[in-house]
Write a protein that holds these residues in place. Structure first.
Motif, short mmCIF file in Angstrom:
data_model
loop_
_atom_site.label_atom_id
_atom_site.label_comp_id
_atom_site.label_asym_id
_atom_site.label_seq_id
_atom_site.Cartn_x
_atom_site.Cartn_y
_atom_site.Cartn_z
N GLY A 174 21.41 -24.07 -65.11
CA GLY A 174 22.55 -23.27 -65.45
C GLY A 174 23.42 -23.10 -64.48
O GLY A 174 23.22 -23.33 -63.32
N MET A 175 24.67 -22.17 -64.97
CA MET A 175 25.45 -21.84 -63.81
C MET A 175 24.76 -20.80 -62.52
O MET A 175 23.79 -20.22 -62.81
CB MET A 175 26.35 -20.95 -64.47
N ASN A 176 25.27 -21.30 -61.35
CA ASN A 176 24.54 -20.43 -60.21
C ASN A 176 25.01 -18.88 -60.42
O ASN A 176 26.21 -18.80 -59.95
CB ASN A 176 25.18 -21.12 -59.11
N LEU A 177 24.31 -17.90 -60.59
CA LEU A 177 24.59 -16.55 -60.96
C LEU A 177 24.95 -15.91 -59.85
O LEU A 177 25.47 -14.94 -59.61
CB LEU A 177 23.56 -16.07 -61.68
N GLU A 178 24.14 -16.23 -58.79
CA GLU A 178 24.52 -15.71 -57.41
C GLU A 178 25.92 -15.85 -56.95
O GLU A 178 26.57 -14.71 -56.57
CB GLU A 178 23.66 -16.05 -55.92
N LEU A 179 26.30 -17.00 -56.98
CA LEU A 179 27.81 -17.34 -56.99
C LEU A 179 28.70 -16.73 -57.78
O LEU A 179 29.90 -16.36 -57.65
CB LEU A 179 27.96 -18.90 -56.63
N LEU A 180 28.39 -16.76 -58.99
CA LEU A 180 29.11 -16.01 -60.09
C LEU A 180 29.37 -14.52 -59.74
O LEU A 180 30.59 -14.11 -59.63
CB LEU A 180 28.28 -16.30 -61.22
N HIS A 181 28.38 -13.97 -59.42
CA HIS A 181 28.12 -12.48 -58.92
C HIS A 181 29.32 -12.29 -57.75
O HIS A 181 30.16 -11.44 -57.91
CB HIS A 181 27.08 -12.07 -58.46
N GLN A 182 29.51 -13.01 -56.90
CA GLN A 182 30.29 -13.19 -55.58
C GLN A 182 31.72 -13.21 -56.27
O GLN A 182 32.47 -12.57 -55.75
CB GLN A 182 29.93 -14.19 -54.42
N TYR A 183 31.89 -14.09 -56.93
CA TYR A 183 33.39 -14.28 -57.39
C TYR A 183 33.75 -13.33 -58.62
O TYR A 183 35.12 -13.14 -58.58
CB TYR A 183 33.63 -15.75 -57.91
N LEU A 184 32.81 -12.90 -59.37
CA LEU A 184 33.32 -11.75 -59.91
C LEU A 184 33.71 -10.47 -59.34
O LEU A 184 34.75 -9.83 -59.55
CB LEU A 184 32.35 -11.40 -61.09
N ARG A 185 33.18 -10.48 -58.02
CA ARG A 185 33.41 -9.27 -57.47
C ARG A 185 34.92 -9.32 -56.53
O ARG A 185 35.47 -8.61 -56.51
CB ARG A 185 32.36 -8.89 -56.21
N SER A 186 34.85 -10.50 -55.88
CA SER A 186 35.99 -10.79 -55.09
C SER A 186 37.47 -11.17 -55.84
O SER A 186 38.39 -11.12 -55.40
CB SER A 186 35.62 -12.28 -54.06
N HIS A 187 37.37 -11.89 -57.08
CA HIS A 187 38.70 -12.45 -57.68
C HIS A 187 38.78 -11.90 -59.17
O HIS A 187 39.95 -11.90 -59.49
CB HIS A 187 38.41 -13.88 -58.10
N GLN A 188 37.86 -11.05 -59.41
CA GLN A 188 38.41 -10.31 -60.95
C GLN A 188 38.71 -11.03 -61.81
O GLN A 188 39.67 -10.70 -62.34
CB GLN A 188 38.88 -8.97 -60.58
N LEU A 201 25.88 -9.27 -65.77
CA LEU A 201 26.87 -9.29 -64.84
C LEU A 201 28.47 -8.93 -65.59
O LEU A 201 29.24 -8.66 -65.03
CB LEU A 201 26.80 -10.71 -64.28
N ALA A 202 28.57 -9.60 -66.68
CA ALA A 202 29.90 -9.51 -67.49
C ALA A 202 30.24 -7.96 -67.71
O ALA A 202 31.05 -7.67 -67.72
CB ALA A 202 29.80 -10.27 -68.81
N GLU A 203 29.09 -7.43 -68.11
CA GLU A 203 29.06 -5.97 -68.45
C GLU A 203 29.47 -5.11 -67.03
O GLU A 203 30.35 -4.30 -67.32
CB GLU A 203 27.83 -5.57 -69.07
N LYS A 204 28.82 -5.49 -66.10
CA LYS A 204 29.01 -4.67 -64.98
C LYS A 204 30.55 -4.82 -64.38
O LYS A 204 30.98 -3.87 -63.79
CB LYS A 204 28.23 -5.35 -63.56
N TYR A 205 31.27 -5.91 -64.67
CA TYR A 205 32.74 -6.16 -64.32
C TYR A 205 33.56 -6.20 -65.53
O TYR A 205 34.75 -6.53 -65.11
CB TYR A 205 32.46 -7.54 -63.39
N ASN A 206 33.10 -5.69 -66.69
CA ASN A 206 33.96 -5.64 -67.90
C ASN A 206 34.70 -7.05 -68.14
O ASN A 206 35.96 -7.05 -68.30
CB ASN A 206 34.59 -4.56 -67.80
N CYS A 207 33.94 -8.28 -68.09
CA CYS A 207 34.63 -9.42 -68.11
C CYS A 207 34.28 -10.11 -69.50
O CYS A 207 33.33 -10.51 -69.54
CB CYS A 207 34.40 -10.59 -66.68
#
Length: 485
Positions: free
Chosen positions: A243-257, A286-292
């Motif tokens: 599935g989706m690379n969750l490490e990279l997802l975490h990085q871009y949730l943090r950097s691009h909101q 991750l979605a809950e952490k960044y409210n996405c």
């Protein structure tokens, strides 16, 4: 067999017969392997038309409680509805893990869609590009449609609710609970003109021009096309085997909101990957952490050969997930009946957007979908579809192993309609497509499934073709690949 009937009740007679026999089976009064009365004998016993008994037995068969044996009659099953062993093959996919943020857009979803529609006009073309199931199980359509029409004839001269007919929404809520463990009510459901409209409504609700949105890379090319037209800035997170690379997802949730995550968690389009329960839990976290918010598009759910983990929406405790499904892939595309599940504050706003789009979905097609569910034919059709898809899936994999060059990689999906083929980076994909077309084999470039229209060379192959066309088409394509790789 004694079957009491209430002929003045609203419940149809065939369903009363079904309910009584189902009770006898589940209570142990009828044992596995025991033969039911013949259609004629039961019809005479309860004084009904033979067609009524046929309908009752058909629903029991769809429920997996009885099976028909040619020339012998109907017998109680042992409750095992799917005895097919899933292929032991494993995915060989090895994609590069590069995030895609497009500065331009690539090949057109519209062009590939129109090519596939055109290919349907030529019976000699083997079309591996389409996202459609093959025609199957149409023998019941006329009877079901007639029955559906009688039920809605009195409301055809007025508009319907924008969120859809209550009966269908209630049936869907029950079906989602039974099939997926998704506990929702009719008031959480919106009926749409296919899942494509549901995508458009959700994107319009959650996103505005200039917003960032995360998609998988590759992903459904129809979603990419909508986001492009809306002026959304897309981040394509690469897919791995699970599935989706969750490490990279975490990085871009943090950097691009980003304002939204778009994902296909079960039988992913185009790769066919189904993510694990652990992957889904981490994604929700991750979605809950960044409210996405998450838009979960599971158009192929129900076509899996083995049970899949519950949808992300089942894990959603914060009303972050909007779930999308459709009958286009599991019943027939021409009905154009899809649905979305939304909870909390989002529901009413989505209903209002739906109202502005088209008032409501066709009353007739909603009624037909409803009757398929109520009569049990939908469940029987799904069992049939999974069985024939499994045969075609395995034949395509066997043919690819036999005819494709050893440097080619592919996924091994647990159902759906597609196998994703990763080609060597040096493959002249346009030339391969042109040469295949001269042999009347239609393949579409995998580039349309990447946000930048580039990505690695790949093909999405649909295995819903006939067995003969699959073997012949893969053999021809294999020869072409060997000439160009």
């Amino acid at each position: 067999m004694r079957i009491p009937l209430n002929r003045s009740a609203q419940e149809p007679i065939y369903l009363q017969i079904r309910d009584r026999i189902k009770h006898l089976i589940t209570s142990g009064s009828l044992q596995a392997g025991e033969q039911l009365p013949s259609i004629r004998a039961l019809a005479e016993s309860v004084q009904v038309n033979k067609l009524t008994v046929i309908e009752a037995y058909s629903v029991l068969e769809a429920d997996g409680l009885v099976e028909a044996k040619q020339g012998a009659g109907y017998f109680v099953t042992n409750f095992v509805t799917d005895n097919v062993n899933f292929s032991e093959r494993s995915s060989t996919l090895e994609p590069a893990q590069e995030v895609v943020i497009p500065s331009k857009w690539g090949e057109s979803f519209i062009d590939q869609y129109m090519s596939s529609i055109q290919a349907q006009l030529d019976p000699d073309v083997i079309d591996f590009t389409s996202g459609f199931p093959r025609p199957s199980g149409l023998e019941d359509l006329a009877r079901i449609s007639r029955r559906a029409m009688t039920q809605v004839a009195d409301v055809l001269f007025s508009y319907d609710a924008p969120q859809g007919q209550f009966t269908l929404r209630k049936q869907l809520a029950q079906m989602l609970a039974w099939k997926l463990g998704l506990e929702v009510s009719a008031d959480n459901l919106i009926i749409t003109n296919g899942s494509k409209q549901a995508l458009s409504l959700a994107f319009q609700y959650y996103l505005q021009a200039g917003d960032w949105a995360i998609v998988e890379s590759p992903t459904y090319h129809g979603a990419i096309a909508i986001l492009e037209k809306m002026g959304i800035k897309v981040i394509g997170i690469p897919m791995q085997k699970d599935g989706m690379n969750l490490e990279l997802l975490h990085q871009y949730l943090r950097s691009h909101q980003p304002k939204l995550i778009y994902t296909v968690s079960t039988l992913h389009n185009p790769t066919g990957i189904t993510t694990s329960q652990a992957h889904r839990r981490e994604l929700i976290s991750l979605a809950e952490k960044y409210n996405c918010p998450i838009l979960e598009d599971n158009a192929y759910e129900g076509l899996n050969f083995q049970p899949a983990p519950p949808p992300l929406k089942v894990l959603d405790s914060s009303d972050l997930v909007t779930y999308i499904g459709t009958f286009s892939k599991t019943l027939m595309p021409g009905l154009r009946v899809g649905y979305m599940v939304s909870s909390g504050k989002h529901y009413q706003s989505l209903v209002e957007i739906k109202l502005l789009h088209d008032l409501h979905v066709s009353t007739v097609t909603q009624a037909i979908a409803s009757e398929y569910i109520a009569s049990g034919h939908y469940r029987r059709h799904l069992n049939h579809l999974r069985s024939i898809n499994h045969q075609r899936h395995d034949l395509m994999l066997q043919s690819m192993e036999q005819y494709f060059p050893s440097t080619v990689r592919w996924t091994v999906p647990n159902g759906g309609l597609f196998i994703w083929v990763q080609l060597p980076n040096s493959t002249p994909l346009q030339l391969v497509s042109q040469q295949a077309a001269t042999q009347k084999v239609l393949i579409g470039s995998g580039k349309v499934f990447f946000p930048d229209g580039q990505g690695y060379p790949a093909l999405r192959l649909n295995f819903s073709q006939s067995l003969e066309n699959i073997e012949r088409g893969i053999c021809l394509l294999g020869d072409i690949l060997k000439q160009n790789i």
